[in-house]
Enzyme design. Structure first.
Site, short mmCIF file in Angstrom:
data_model
loop_
_atom_site.label_atom_id
_atom_site.label_comp_id
_atom_site.label_asym_id
_atom_site.label_seq_id
_atom_site.Cartn_x
_atom_site.Cartn_y
_atom_site.Cartn_z
N CYS A 54 11.76 13.45 5.36
CA CYS A 54 10.40 13.75 5.12
C CYS A 54 9.99 14.84 5.97
O CYS A 54 10.46 15.12 7.37
CB CYS A 54 9.62 12.46 5.71
SG CYS A 54 8.01 12.38 5.51
N CYS A 58 6.00 12.10 12.37
CA CYS A 58 5.52 10.94 12.89
C CYS A 58 6.48 10.41 14.03
O CYS A 58 7.76 10.30 13.74
CB CYS A 58 5.53 9.78 11.95
SG CYS A 58 4.40 10.25 10.44
N CYS A 61 9.21 7.81 13.70
CA CYS A 61 9.86 7.35 12.34
C CYS A 61 11.17 8.11 12.08
O CYS A 61 11.18 9.38 12.29
CB CYS A 61 8.84 7.96 11.06
SG CYS A 61 9.50 7.65 9.55
N CYS A 98 7.36 -4.33 -2.26
CA CYS A 98 6.90 -3.22 -1.76
C CYS A 98 7.82 -1.93 -1.95
O CYS A 98 9.06 -2.25 -1.34
CB CYS A 98 6.14 -3.26 -0.44
SG CYS A 98 5.42 -1.69 -0.04
N CYS A 130 3.71 -3.35 -4.89
CA CYS A 130 2.91 -2.53 -3.72
C CYS A 130 3.78 -1.12 -3.51
O CYS A 130 4.97 -1.36 -3.68
CB CYS A 130 2.76 -3.42 -2.59
SG CYS A 130 2.19 -2.32 -1.09
N CYS A 190 -3.49 -2.07 1.47
CA CYS A 190 -2.88 -2.62 2.69
C CYS A 190 -2.85 -1.67 3.78
O CYS A 190 -2.37 -0.45 3.59
CB CYS A 190 -1.55 -2.96 2.38
SG CYS A 190 -0.27 -3.36 3.61
N ARG A 262 -0.22 -9.57 8.50
CA ARG A 262 1.03 -9.42 8.28
C ARG A 262 1.82 -9.18 9.38
O ARG A 262 1.77 -8.14 10.17
CB ARG A 262 1.34 -8.43 7.28
CG ARG A 262 2.99 -8.46 6.88
CD ARG A 262 2.99 -7.82 5.59
NE ARG A 262 2.40 -8.58 4.64
CZ ARG A 262 1.87 -7.85 3.42
NH1 ARG A 262 1.86 -6.67 3.43
NH2 ARG A 262 1.03 -8.65 2.52
#
Length: 322
Positions: A54, A58, A61, A98, A130, A190, A262
């Protein structure tokens, strides 16, 4: 019945967050019972359909291309393989599936067409489907909706003030714009965040304030405890205590009564008793399966044992419409 409010002030949320913890749990449990069945927990499975590489930065991550982690990059999975994984998840008791792709944003290309096929396939199985694919436009959100997408995950991660310390490759408004596009397409939202990234309590309160003052509350609010990964800038962050998780869960439950709250990342480092306290404080959804994208998660067998011991019952798919 607690009224649904979208005009919470930071001061009000801070006051709730800082309530003595046993009183806070009691208050959250009371609100929870007004809007949800006690002891009912939704079981969700999260699969990484495209891993690593990616371009974002972040700090938490392991899938960011710029960090040296153990994550192996793999291209988008084939549709049949994903449908097979969804069937395994359904057989193991999940009612929401998801799919996550390590993209900065959705692009209109063959990969997106493949994801639309995955969405159609999982939707046809009767599960809530999702996706979490990064930023997306209103048109792309509409295509996902037309394919049968039930929910879209796009976390705020933290407060607007602290956001720049964690991510510099996009800004907070990009996040809010995507949530707006999802909402416009009438897809369930979400959105939650991560604690334990070096933020202050005021940042946790700030994030909850942003979520609770959206025109409509997210239907689902994941509360994640950072799982530090070697090779990322946050690899040395100390573990978040269960009491911090409980404060986040209970506060979210009180200010967004109808949302599914969650208990997400970080659950693997919690004891059964700690998880029980989180359910008591208003959590009513978990991610099951041995992996959360790329980080460890409790195994299905452990979760089945926990459900038996705590006498929890799984929530059915599409319950809100029913």
């Amino acid at each position: 019945m607690t009224a649904i409010r979208n005009d919470w002030t930071r001061e009000e949320i801070a006051e709730i967050y800082n309530t003595p913890v046993l009183e806070l749990i009691y208050r959250a449990a009371t609100v929870h019972r007004q809007h949800h069945e006690a002891g009912e927990v939704q079981v969700c499975t999260l699969l990484s359909v495209k891993t690593g590489g990616c371009p974002e930065d972040c700090a938490y991550c392991p899938q960011a291309a710029r960090y040296h982690t153990d994550v192996k990059v793999h291209k988008l999975l084939e549709v049949d393989e994903v449908i097979g994984k969804a069937q395994e998840a359904k057989d193991a008791g999940s009612t929401r599936f998801c799919m996550g792709a390590a993209w900065r944003e959705v692009r209109d290309n063959r990969d997106f067409d493949k994801v639309l096929e995955m969405v159609k396939g999982v939707n046809n199985m009767g599960m809530e489907v999702c996706c979490t694919l990064g930023m997306l436009s209103h048109e792309q959100a509409q295509k996902l909706k037309d394919a049968g997408l039930y929910a879209y995950n796009h976390n705020l991660d933290t407060s607007e003030e602290f956001y720049g310390d964690i991510i510099t490759t996009r800004n907070y408004n990009d996040r809010l714009e995507t949530l707006g596009n999802v909402r416009k397409a009438k897809i369930s939202v979400c959105s939650g965040g991560i604690i334990g990234m070096g933020e202050m309590e005021s940042d946790r309160i700030g994030m909850l304030h942003t979520l609770s003052t959206l025109p409509e509350h997210p239907e689902s609010v994941p509360v994640n405890a950072l799982v530090p990964v070697e090779g990322t800038p946050l690899e040395d962050q100390p573990k978040v205590s269960v009491w911090e998780m409980i404060r986040m869960i209970a506060t979210a439950r009180i200010i967004m009564p109808r949302a599914m709250v969650r208990l997400s990342a970080g659950r693997v480092r919690m004891t059964l008793e700690e998880q029980a306290l989180c359910f008591m404080a208003g959590a009513n959804s978990i991610f099951a399966g041995d992996k959360l994208l790329t980080t460890a998660n409790p195994a299905y067998v452990q979760d089945q044992e926990m459900f038996q011991i705590l006498q929890l019952k799984p929530r059915k798919a599409h319950k809100q419409e029913a």
